[in-house]
Design a protein around this motif. Structure first.
Motif, PDB file in Angstrom:
ATOM      1  N   LYS A 197       4.067   4.345   1.745  1.00 44.27           N
ATOM      2  CA  LYS A 197       3.337   3.735   2.617  1.00 44.27           C
ATOM      3  C   LYS A 197       1.631   4.421   3.049  1.00 44.27           C
ATOM      4  O   LYS A 197       1.270   3.771   4.409  1.00 44.27           O
ATOM      5  CB  LYS A 197       4.172   3.916   4.333  1.00 44.27           C
ATOM      6  N   GLY A 204       5.032  -4.400  -1.438  1.00 42.85           N
ATOM      7  CA  GLY A 204       6.066  -4.543  -1.965  1.00 42.85           C
ATOM      8  C   GLY A 204       6.483  -6.389  -0.884  1.00 42.85           C
ATOM      9  O   GLY A 204       7.455  -5.913   0.369  1.00 42.85           O
ATOM     10  N   PHE A 215       9.140   4.457  -2.254  1.00 45.24           N
ATOM     11  CA  PHE A 215       8.409   3.819  -1.118  1.00 45.24           C
ATOM     12  C   PHE A 215       6.915   4.605  -0.476  1.00 45.24           C
ATOM     13  O   PHE A 215       7.680   5.679  -0.299  1.00 45.24           O
ATOM     14  CB  PHE A 215       8.814   2.792  -0.058  1.00 45.24           C
ATOM     15  N   GLU A 241       2.487  -0.062  -0.887  1.00 45.45           N
ATOM     16  CA  GLU A 241       3.212  -1.183   0.760  1.00 45.45           C
ATOM     17  C   GLU A 241       3.249  -0.449   2.673  1.00 45.45           C
ATOM     18  O   GLU A 241       3.440   0.470   2.741  1.00 45.45           O
ATOM     19  CB  GLU A 241       4.938  -1.633   1.088  1.00 45.45           C
TER      20      GLU A 241
END
Length: 146
Positions: free
Chosen positions: A113, A11, A111, A37
């Protein structure tokens, strides 16, 4: 486990730019996108500089723009004006805020993580690797789990 139509690994500038363009083009209207990301937060960690050769969507992130520069050699300097192609610098903090604000409005973008990525993927490269446009990635199924 969740399945996605598209996955962007990373990202940073390139990954977020791709997500932004996919989102703005409407290609994610009925498709899901995961951005893998690992960073915990986005902050001003970089600046990106480039020659502006065409209009782009990040004018509001430009913090400096030059239309002339000086080339110096031993004992001689020359000022060069370049009105056609400005040299611009983008602040990463402004860029990250703009992109994340825009793509966070799309419920189809997520997203990731942390987690585990599993699936079947096949990479196909042509005999001549100097032709990057001919490279092809075929993915049959990729899932992301916690």
């Amino acid at each position: 486990m969740k399945e996605f139509n598209y996955i962007i690994f990373g990202g940073g500038c390139a990954g977020l730019s791709l997500a932004y363009e996919l989102n703005n083009s409407g290609k994610l209207k009925d498709k899901s996108l995961a951005i893998i990301e690992t960073r915990k937060e986005y902050k001003r960690d970089k600046t990106w500089s480039f020659w502006k050769i065409r209009d782009h969507n990040f004018e509001d992130c430009v913090i400096k723009s030059w239309d002339n520069f000086i080339v110096s050699t031993k004992g001689k300097s020359c000022k060069i004006s370049n009105d056609q192609f400005k040299y611009q610098t983008i602040n990463s903090d402004l860029f990250y805020k703009k992109i994340i604000n825009q793509i966070s409005k799309n419920k189809n973008i997520q997203f990731i993580k942390k987690g585990k990525i599993c699936g079947n993927a096949k990479l196909i490269f042509p005999k001549d690797r100097r032709l990057p446009g001919k490279n092809k990635i075929e993915v049959s199924r990729i899932t992301v789990s916690d």
